[in-house]
Design a protein around this motif. Structure first.
Motif, PDB file in Angstrom:
ATOM      1  N   UNK A 133       0.820  -1.169   0.038  1.00  0.00           N
ATOM      2  CA  UNK A 133       0.002  -0.144  -0.004  1.00  0.00           C
ATOM      3  C   UNK A 133       1.029   1.514   0.060  1.00  0.00           C
ATOM      4  N   UNK A 134       1.989   1.094   0.560  1.00  0.00           N
ATOM      5  CA  UNK A 134       3.093   2.154   0.697  1.00  0.00           C
ATOM      6  C   UNK A 134       4.324   1.706   0.439  1.00  0.00           C
ATOM      7  N   UNK A 135       5.552   2.139   0.833  1.00  0.00           N
ATOM      8  CA  UNK A 135       6.879   1.627   0.680  1.00  0.00           C
ATOM      9  C   UNK A 135       7.308   1.745   2.296  1.00  0.00           C
ATOM     10  N   UNK A 136       7.705   0.646   2.681  1.00  0.00           N
ATOM     11  CA  UNK A 136       8.221   0.544   4.200  1.00  0.00           C
ATOM     12  C   UNK A 136       9.698   0.362   4.077  1.00  0.00           C
ATOM     13  N   UNK A 152      10.058   5.429   2.481  1.00  0.00           N
ATOM     14  CA  UNK A 152       8.891   5.397   1.451  1.00  0.00           C
ATOM     15  C   UNK A 152       8.541   7.104   1.113  1.00  0.00           C
ATOM     16  N   UNK A 153       8.983   7.717   2.205  1.00  0.00           N
ATOM     17  CA  UNK A 153       8.379   9.191   2.310  1.00  0.00           C
ATOM     18  C   UNK A 153       9.431  10.320   1.625  1.00  0.00           C
ATOM     19  N   UNK A 154      10.550   9.589   1.127  1.00  0.00           N
ATOM     20  CA  UNK A 154      11.605  10.536   0.386  1.00  0.00           C
ATOM     21  C   UNK A 154      10.746  11.186  -0.816  1.00  0.00           C
ATOM     22  N   UNK A 155      11.101  12.312  -1.019  1.00  0.00           N
ATOM     23  CA  UNK A 155      10.542  13.084  -2.251  1.00  0.00           C
ATOM     24  C   UNK A 155      11.287  12.622  -3.375  1.00  0.00           C
ATOM     25  N   UNK A 156      10.676  12.016  -4.516  1.00  0.00           N
ATOM     26  CA  UNK A 156      11.022  11.782  -5.933  1.00  0.00           C
ATOM     27  C   UNK A 156      10.026  12.389  -6.795  1.00  0.00           C
ATOM     28  N   UNK A 157      11.036  13.213  -7.530  1.00  0.00           N
ATOM     29  CA  UNK A 157      10.202  14.109  -8.623  1.00  0.00           C
ATOM     30  C   UNK A 157       9.071  14.695  -8.056  1.00  0.00           C
ATOM     31  N   UNK A 158       9.068  15.470  -7.000  1.00  0.00           N
ATOM     32  CA  UNK A 158       8.086  16.129  -6.252  1.00  0.00           C
ATOM     33  C   UNK A 158       6.826  15.427  -5.758  1.00  0.00           C
ATOM     34  N   UNK A 160       5.959  12.098  -2.647  1.00  0.00           N
ATOM     35  CA  UNK A 160       6.350  10.961  -2.023  1.00  0.00           C
ATOM     36  C   UNK A 160       6.749   9.874  -2.805  1.00  0.00           C
ATOM     37  N   UNK A 161       7.718   9.086  -2.556  1.00  0.00           N
ATOM     38  CA  UNK A 161       8.398   7.979  -3.551  1.00  0.00           C
ATOM     39  C   UNK A 161       6.891   6.785  -3.415  1.00  0.00           C
ATOM     40  N   UNK A 162       6.458   6.796  -2.306  1.00  0.00           N
ATOM     41  CA  UNK A 162       5.583   5.456  -2.175  1.00  0.00           C
ATOM     42  C   UNK A 162       4.328   5.940  -2.994  1.00  0.00           C
ATOM     43  N   UNK A 187      13.644   5.112  -7.865  1.00  0.00           N
ATOM     44  CA  UNK A 187      13.518   4.988  -6.434  1.00  0.00           C
ATOM     45  C   UNK A 187      14.991   4.489  -5.772  1.00  0.00           C
ATOM     46  N   UNK A 188      15.061   3.386  -6.347  1.00  0.00           N
ATOM     47  CA  UNK A 188      16.493   2.475  -5.941  1.00  0.00           C
ATOM     48  C   UNK A 188      17.556   3.448  -6.011  1.00  0.00           C
TER      49      UNK A 188
END
Length: 245
Positions: A133-136, A152-158, A160-162, A187-188
């Motif tokens: 459901x998200x990224x843990x 999972x809450x790192x910002x990726x292209x504006x 939340x990555x998840x 993401x990786x």
């Protein structure tokens, strides 16, 4: 030795007694749907139903999809905001009538994988990522957990990555395996730039289909492997935490 483990997820609450000598479920797990809204009271009822299914008496380890410190849930990205600053350990212990240990869900999955799965005997920096459901995330250095990392809450292209690379994002946007693998790759690469791990372990239910997307991921130096315990890792890790392992 057997201890009960429960894994609270965004879509389901599942649990079973765990054989801690083998790192395996001692009985077939029981699952109920996560209520919506996933309030503390309604989720506690679901946990009680899962534990009650086995007539379990004794310690229970429980995972939570968010930050947990001292038995208190501090964030609630994929469950009701009523969980924020809730004394979850006391709530759940009173509801099921048993002593409870509660910890972050990805941390639990990582603990299990490091002891019994893909991270066994691995040194250096290892990052477990659970795609659902998200990224843990669970980060280990020489086998030692750094709890509650929430990568999972790192910002990726504006975003939340998840919101871009979780299994839910794949399903919600009806992405092909190729398109979704490209997002997971971005993401990786971002996580690798920050932490330089030797190993990524990819968990969550989608790990059962690792052959459909992991071979499509490029430009990541670290080794990438699927979780060996697959979607039971959280249950096993929760039981381990309750046993003090």
């Amino acid at each position: 030795m057997k201890i009960f483990g429960v894994d609270i997820g965004g879509s389901g609450i599942k649990g079973a007694p765990v054989d801690l000598d083998r790192g395996e479920l001692a009985q077939e797990r029981h699952k109920v749907l996560t209520p919506h809204p996933a309030t503390p009271g309604s989720v506690a009822d679901g946990v009680a139903e899962v534990v009650g299914h086995f007539d379990w008496q004794g310690p229970v380890g429980i995972t939570f999809p968010g930050v947990v410190t001292g038995g208190v849930t501090r964030t609630a990205a994929n469950v009701d905001k009523g969980w924020i600053d809730t004394d979850a350990r006391t709530l759940l212990s009173e509801r099921i009538g048993q002593p409870v240990t509660i910890l972050n869900d990805a941390d639990a999955a990582g603990i299990a994988e490091m002891a019994f799965g893909a991270g066994r005997d691995r040194k250096g920096t290892v990052i477990m990522l659970t795609l659902g459901t998200g990224i843990g995330s669970a980060v280990f250095t020489n086998g030692q957990l750094i709890p509650n990392t929430e990568l999972g809450h790192l910002e990726l292209h504006g975003h939340d990555a998840e919101k871009r690379a979780s299994t839910k994002a794949k399903e919600d946007e009806d992405l092909s395996w190729h398109h979704w693998a490209h997002r997971v790759q971005k993401y990786l690469v971002h996580v690798e730039m920050l932490f330089s791990p030797e190993l990524f372990i990819i968990g969550g239910g989608v790990s059962r289909k690792a052959e459909k997307f992991l071979p499509l991921i490029e430009h990541v130096r670290a080794e990438i492997v699927p979780a060996e315990l697959q979607n039971n890792a959280g249950i096993v890790g929760a039981a381990m935490a309750a046993a003090g392992k």
